[in-house]
Design an enzyme around this catalytic site. Structure first.
Site: not given
Length: 369
Positions: A212-216
């Site tokens: 996963r993405h850290p901010a999206i």
């Protein structure tokens, strides 16, 4: 073995004439790395297409004379030694620049030409670990994980190409060559993207978070009935489209998921809800649903599936290396396209045997054949 050869292969793909200078006894170490096809290293062939080869011992006066003549006509010299090696051979920047003021001299090393680590040796694994990229790769709680390709070497090779092109552009304006100093460690730090900014902004040390993405959020791999599917809904509007398309219309109004920050804070809960819905059908079904809704999606491919992908083939991202038997070896191509990107790849690419072009190069550059 890889950063310098990869850099010069990219330059060759872009139209440069590349002469690979190897030690006459054994040549590039990569020639000895498997797997082998028809007695030739597939590893070596993947990073040395389109080049000529000559074996020169730069401690031998006659070979040095040939090399000096080559330098007098060259635009660029690329070397991939530890700092100090070229100086010992008599080819430091000051000497080269005085003799060949228009020459661009690019050095690729583990840690660059300056700094306390200057003289240390390095391989891809070393700089992946030192540069922080391993610390943010993998899943929480798992052992440190190397990026699955040699990004330490490849990034340095790509940054070297950029530096060389900028130096040539500068030379066009000034008439003078330039030194290009590329560090594998520097290149890894540059690839940390927003991890450094996140650490400086929050004080929290980034760690591995899986796919996963850290901010999206959602921006991850998700289980469907028969495997993984990628969903990358990077904006509120895309998240609403996703939810509408898969029958979770109430989620965008849920306080846990109303905006990117909230969704990221509750990423586990959101993923569970999405995967519960996706479990009702196949990856192919859901990719079609999401594509029609305009939600970025894609399959999770193995290398076998990548080389069979019609988009990869349509973009001619697989090139054929000719083998002496008449067979071919497929290798990754160059993503930089000019003009008609759909133009077919018709030529078999050549990878030189050690010293294969000696006679022709000695005739050209004044040595005895």
């Amino acid at each position: 073995m890889l950063a310098g050869p990869y850099c010069t292969q990219l330059l060759s793909d872009l139209g440069a004439r590349v002469i690979k200078v190897e030690h006459p006894e054994g040549g590039d170490d990569a020639r000895q790395l498997g797997p082998f096809i028809e007695g030739r290293s597939a590893y070596f062939m993947s990073a040395n297409r389109g080049k000529e080869s000559i074996g020169l011992d730069l401690k031998n006066p006659q070979d040095k004379a040939v090399f000096d003549t080559m330098l007098s006509r060259a635009d660029v010299l690329v070397e991939n030694f530890r700092p100090g090696v070229m100086e010992k051979l008599g080819y430091d920047w000051a000497t080269l620049h005085a003799r060949h003021p228009r020459l661009v001299f690019a050095s690729i090393s583990g840690f660059g030409q300056t700094g306390p680590y200057r003289s240390l040796p390095a391989y891809d694994m070393v700089v992946q670990a030192m540069g922080g990229i391993m610390s943010i790769t993998g899943h929480p709680g798992s052992p440190p994980t190397r990026v699955g390709t040699s990004i330490g070497d490849l990034a340095a090779g790509m940054y070297a190409v950029i530096g060389i092109q900028a130096a040539l552009f500068k030379r066009h304006a000034t008439g003078m060559g330039e030194r290009v100093d590329i560090s594998m460690l520097d290149s890894q730090v540059a690839l940390l993207e927003n991890a450094v900014a996140r650490f400086e902004a929050t004080g929290d040390v980034p760690g591995p978070i899986g796919a996963r993405h850290p901010a999206i959020t959602p921006f991850d791999l998700f289980h469907a009935a028969d495997g993984y599917i990628v969903i990358a809904a990077g904006r509120d509007t895309l998240f609403k489209r996703l939810c509408d398309a898969i029958g979770l219309e109430d989620l965008p109004s849920d306080p846990r998921f109303v905006d990117a920050r909230s969704r990221t804070a509750h990423h586990d809960e959101l993923k569970q809800l999405i995967e519960q819905r996706l479990a009702s059908n196949t990856c192919v079904h859901w990719r079609g649903v999401l594509a029609r809704a305009g939600v970025p999606t894609g399959p999770y491919n193995t290398v076998k599936e990548v080389v069979a992908d019609p988009q990869v083939q349509a973009r001619h991202m697989l090139l054929n290396i000719g083998l002496p038997s008449g067979n071919t070896l497929r290798v990754s191509g160059n993503p930089v396209k000019f003009g008609d990107a759909a133009a077919p790849e018709t030529n078999l690419h050549r990878v030189p045997e050690l010293d294969a072009d000696r006679e022709a190069l000695l005739r050209e550059f004044g040595g005895a054949v």
